[in-house]
Design an enzyme around this catalytic site. Structure first.
Site, PDB file in Angstrom:
ATOM      1  N   HIS A  38       0.857  -1.188   0.000  1.00 27.45           N
ATOM      2  CA  HIS A  38       0.000   0.000   0.000  1.00 27.45           C
ATOM      3  C   HIS A  38       0.894   1.240   0.000  1.00 27.45           C
ATOM      4  O   HIS A  38       2.082   1.152   0.284  1.00 27.45           O
ATOM      5  CB  HIS A  38      -0.900   0.008   1.248  1.00 27.45           C
ATOM      6  CG  HIS A  38      -0.127   0.098   2.520  1.00 27.45           C
ATOM      7  ND1 HIS A  38       0.394  -1.016   3.160  1.00 27.45           N
ATOM      8  CD2 HIS A  38       0.272   1.164   3.262  1.00 27.45           C
ATOM      9  CE1 HIS A  38       1.064  -0.632   4.227  1.00 27.45           C
ATOM     10  NE2 HIS A  38       1.004   0.696   4.317  1.00 27.45           N
ATOM     11  N   HIS A 108       5.529   6.324  -0.800  1.00 25.35           N
ATOM     12  CA  HIS A 108       6.276   5.113  -1.150  1.00 25.35           C
ATOM     13  C   HIS A 108       5.449   3.860  -0.853  1.00 25.35           C
ATOM     14  O   HIS A 108       4.468   3.914  -0.115  1.00 25.35           O
ATOM     15  CB  HIS A 108       7.595   5.047  -0.375  1.00 25.35           C
ATOM     16  CG  HIS A 108       7.405   4.850   1.091  1.00 25.35           C
ATOM     17  ND1 HIS A 108       7.045   5.883   1.945  1.00 25.35           N
ATOM     18  CD2 HIS A 108       7.493   3.744   1.863  1.00 25.35           C
ATOM     19  CE1 HIS A 108       6.933   5.411   3.161  1.00 25.35           C
ATOM     20  NE2 HIS A 108       7.188   4.111   3.150  1.00 25.35           N
TER      21      HIS A 108
END
EC number: 3.1.4.58
Length: 167
Positions: A38, A108
């Site tokens: 995620h 990220h």
């Protein structure tokens, strides 16, 4: 009280692109399984799901979807990750509460973890994934996730989903 964070989930074909780029990774790193991949928008820590969901819903109301792509790998101390790129990512993360964090937001997707005192373990991966670029996609949903500690790593679950305007 569960630990909460908000995130964007990559579409299945992007997950498959990343998995194909990694191949069969072995190298002393603790790899995150694809079902936990995620892009964190904001971390809240222990909190009440209902209260945080109401707060997040207000903050995200009327916000549009965001264009996202994942590219080259990099590291934080002890973490190997892919860079998430998109001009609307930081404003969306700030709306979700990232601007309350003491450090600047860096979008990220965490791939693996390694001992902080052994940064060389990730060097081969930052090099081999330097030219990686996923397809771009339009993220039209933010999820409020719970994180519970279990043997073998955290278990993430979607507590609530917030649709973003598709326009």
């Amino acid at each position: 009280m569960p630990v909460l964070f908000s995130a964007l989930l990559p579409p299945e074909d992007v997950v498959e692109e990343i998995a194909a780029a990694l191949g069969d990774p072995r190298s002393g790193l603790r790899w995150e399984p694809p079902e936990r991949w995620h892009i964190t928008l904001a971390y809240y820590g222990p909190d009440d799901v209902g209260t945080r969901a109401a707060w997040l819903g207000e903050r995200l109301a009327g916000r549009g979807g965001v264009d996202v792509r994942l590219e080259k790998a990099a590291t934080f101390p002890g973490v190997l990750w892919l860079t998430a790129v998109g001009p609307e990512l930081t404003p969306l993360a700030n709306a979700a509460g990232a601007d309350a964090e003491p450090r600047p937001y860096r979008a990220h997707l965490t791939l693996a973890r390694f001992p902080r005192e052994e940064p060389g373990l990730a060097a081969r991966w930052t090099e081999s994934l330097q030219s990686f670029t996923s397809r771009s996609w339009r993220a039209t949903e933010v999820v409020l996730m719970t994180s519970e500690r279990e043997r073998g790593g955290p278990r993430y679950s979607v507590a609530r989903a917030f649709e973003l305007d598709r326009g």
